[in-house]
Design an enzyme around this catalytic site. Structure first.
Site, PDB file in Angstrom:
ATOM      1  N   ASP A   9       0.869  -1.169   0.000  1.00 27.97           N
ATOM      2  CA  ASP A   9       0.000   0.000   0.000  1.00 27.97           C
ATOM      3  C   ASP A   9       0.912   1.227   0.000  1.00 27.97           C
ATOM      4  O   ASP A   9       2.114   1.120   0.292  1.00 27.97           O
ATOM      5  CB  ASP A   9      -0.882  -0.031   1.251  1.00 27.97           C
ATOM      6  CG  ASP A   9      -1.667   1.241   1.428  1.00 27.97           C
ATOM      7  OD1 ASP A   9      -2.411   1.619   0.504  1.00 27.97           O
ATOM      8  OD2 ASP A   9      -1.526   1.874   2.485  1.00 27.97           O
ATOM      9  N   ASP A  11      -0.252   5.143   0.947  1.00 28.53           N
ATOM     10  CA  ASP A  11      -0.552   6.105   2.016  1.00 28.53           C
ATOM     11  C   ASP A  11      -0.727   5.396   3.354  1.00 28.53           C
ATOM     12  O   ASP A  11      -1.556   4.493   3.497  1.00 28.53           O
ATOM     13  CB  ASP A  11      -1.836   6.875   1.677  1.00 28.53           C
ATOM     14  CG  ASP A  11      -1.689   7.713   0.421  1.00 28.53           C
ATOM     15  OD1 ASP A  11      -0.713   8.470   0.333  1.00 28.53           O
ATOM     16  OD2 ASP A  11      -2.542   7.600  -0.484  1.00 28.53           O
ATOM     17  N   ASP A 169      -1.497  -0.904   5.824  1.00 26.53           N
ATOM     18  CA  ASP A 169      -1.840  -0.352   7.133  1.00 26.53           C
ATOM     19  C   ASP A 169      -3.328  -0.350   7.419  1.00 26.53           C
ATOM     20  O   ASP A 169      -3.739   0.070   8.499  1.00 26.53           O
ATOM     21  CB  ASP A 169      -1.351   1.102   7.215  1.00 26.53           C
ATOM     22  CG  ASP A 169      -2.175   2.020   6.343  1.00 26.53           C
ATOM     23  OD1 ASP A 169      -2.864   2.898   6.894  1.00 26.53           O
ATOM     24  OD2 ASP A 169      -2.158   1.860   5.116  1.00 26.53           O
TER      25      ASP A 169
END
Length: 224
Positions: A9, A11, A169
């Site tokens: 991922d 961001d 995240d």
């Protein structure tokens, strides 16, 4: 044996973009005369495609309003990136870890809710573009947690899902990995809690980027 594809991922995993995302979201809502969503609510939807994220934040998620707020967000993002003082830092240790993992027989990839233009801007700004074999965005696939971005990355790199792992995240990352039948590592420094990541299917949680290589090795040993 080694991993053949490590998907990241962006961001909240590689890039600390919270301040910029909040700024652009507030600018977009303000442009439409809407009440500003709280920062914690914005953080909860990071990882989804922009349109889907904004739809979840809007008090009235009508199609027309989503289109207008999305347009205003992108205008705000373009203006923000053009400023001389713009910063979107990588999390500590990320560059060295990526370089360590970028071995000849290992593909690195990105699967993100950010559009391709924004993704390329970020990677180019940090000099990371050359490290990645595949870039998957909502421009070409449905938003997380749909598995399409993983499936496209597998096809582009010509690798097996048994040797593919997702690092992210958010619960959207973990759910996407489960939907694609690959393993996932959750990172605790992003937008969703470790408990949420574990509940969403993370095989392991790490607290620092520097812990990633060892966690990848440990996880590989458990599946081989």
């Amino acid at each position: 044996m080694s991993w053949h594809l490590i998907l990241f991922d962006l961001d909240g995993t590689l890039v600390d973009s919270r301040a910029g995302i909040v700024h652009c979201t507030h600018a977009a809502f303000r442009a439409q005369g809407l009440p500003l969503p709280e920062e914690w609510r914005i953080a909860r939807v990071v990882g989804l495609s922009l349109e889907l994220a904004l739809e979840r934040l809007l008090p009235d998620g009508s199609e027309h309003l989503v289109v207008e707020v999305t347009r205003a967000y992108r205008e705000a993002a373009q203006a923000m990136r053009a400023r001389a003082d713009f910063e979107e830092p990588l999390f500590p240790g990320v560059p060295s870890i990526l370089n360590e993992l970028a071995l000849p027989d290992v593909h690195l990839g990105i699967a993100t809710g950010k559009n391709l233009r924004g993704l390329r801007n970020t990677l180019d700004r940090h000099g990371l573009t050359h490290l990645f074999s595949t870039l998957q965005t909502p421009d070409v696939a449905p938003s997380k947690p749909h598995p399409a971005m993983v499936e496209r990355a597998l096809a582009e790199c010509g690798v097996e899902r048994q040797r593919t792992v997702m690092v992210g995240d958010s619960t959207f990352d973990m759910e996407m990995a489960q939907n694609a039948d690959i393993l996932a590592i959750g990172v605790s420094w992003g937008y969703h809690s470790s408990a949420e990541l574990k509940a969403a299917g993370a095989a392991v949680i790490i607290d620092r980027p520097v812990d990633l290589p060892a966690s990848l090795n440990d996880l590989l040993e458990k599946v081989t």
